[in-house]
Motif scaffolding. Structure first.
Motif, PDB file in Angstrom:
ATOM      1  N   PHE A  45     -41.787 -49.737  27.881  1.00 41.90           N
ATOM      2  CA  PHE A  45     -41.950 -48.995  29.130  1.00 41.90           C
ATOM      3  C   PHE A  45     -40.980 -47.827  29.123  1.00 41.90           C
ATOM      4  O   PHE A  45     -40.033 -47.794  28.329  1.00 41.90           O
ATOM      5  N   GLN A  46     -41.245 -46.855  29.986  1.00 46.04           N
ATOM      6  CA  GLN A  46     -40.436 -45.651  30.070  1.00 46.04           C
ATOM      7  C   GLN A  46     -39.760 -45.541  31.425  1.00 46.04           C
ATOM      8  O   GLN A  46     -40.237 -46.100  32.419  1.00 46.04           O
ATOM      9  N   ASP A  49     -41.578 -45.523  34.983  1.00 50.74           N
ATOM     10  CA  ASP A  49     -42.768 -46.380  35.080  1.00 50.74           C
ATOM     11  C   ASP A  49     -42.613 -47.360  36.245  1.00 50.74           C
ATOM     12  O   ASP A  49     -41.494 -47.686  36.653  1.00 50.74           O
TER      13      ASP A  49
END
Length: 234
Positions: A45-46, A49
């Motif tokens: 994930f970033q 997010d």
């Protein structure tokens, strides 16, 4: 029990946060959960997010990192097999505060916020344990910032290797093997110094007999020497 569910329960039961749950509670928690596989280097994930889940590492390792506006990576934490990550955004449901990237081929168990929060609300002990985990994360971040801002390069590197040994250290021939393969650039990103400085000090310490390096993996041969270097600028 579906294939893999027993393993999922074992991983969660072995973590400080969830080990107090009864077997039936763990079975209810893992019912309907899913896993996801990520190749080495893949982004799990970033930052930014949706914070809709917490994850447990079933296999492999994960780094939690952030990228500066200049494109420089800072590694905030390394997550070993059997550990949880993503708990901050899971609690408040707000966006992720950092990136999570697979540093090895890995498999993670995904605990959606919608499933975990009812367990949290029903268990005062779980709340207390979660506070303890979050405080530990905060202490790690504070120590990381202190190292980056206040200590010189050799002190930071020595302290960084000793911290890695706490999580990834395995007794080996001639010392404590760091059972994780990190490039010099990755070590530099973890402690905030250049790859060239990493190469210089590792070379010095290898020649002095403080460490050994074989196959890209580091063995700490003299913990006391590294502890002395880490304390020089404390």
């Amino acid at each position: 029990m579906a294939p893999g569910r027993g393993e999922w329960e074992s991983v969660l039961a072995g973590h400080f946060l969830l080990r107090h749950l009864q077997p039936e509670e763990l079975r209810r928690l893992v019912a309907g959960l899913t896993t996801a596989r990520h190749a080495r280097g893949a982004t799990i994930f970033q930052k930014g997010d949706p914070g809709d889940s917490m994850m447990a590492v079933l296999r492999g390792r994960v780094k939690i990192c952030t990228i500066s506006s200049e494109g420089r990576e800072l590694v905030l934490n390394l997550i070993d097999q059997g550990s949880l990550f993503g708990e901050i955004a899971l609690l408040d449901g707000r966006p992720r505060t950092a990136d999570a990237v697979a540093i090895e081929d890995c498999e993670v168990l995904v605990l959606p916020r919608s499933r975990f929060m009812p367990f949290l609300m029903a268990s005062p002990e779980l709340v207390a344990r979660l506070f303890s985990v979050l405080c530990q994360r905060l202490r790690q971040t504070s120590a990381h910032l202190e190292d980056t801002l206040l200590r010189d390069a050799p002190s930071r590197l020595a302290g960084g290797l000793l911290r890695l040994s706490e999580t990834f250290g395995r007794p080996g021939a001639g010392g404590m093997l760091l059972d994780i393969r990190l490039s010099q650039r990755q070590i530099g990103n973890l402690i905030g110094i250049s790859r060239e400085s990493i190469n210089h000090y590792l070379g010095e310490w290898r020649q002095a007999g403080h460490i050994a390096i074989e196959g890209g993996m580091i063995t700490i041969r003299d913990c006391h020497a590294l502890e002395s270097i880490a304390a020089l600028d404390a």
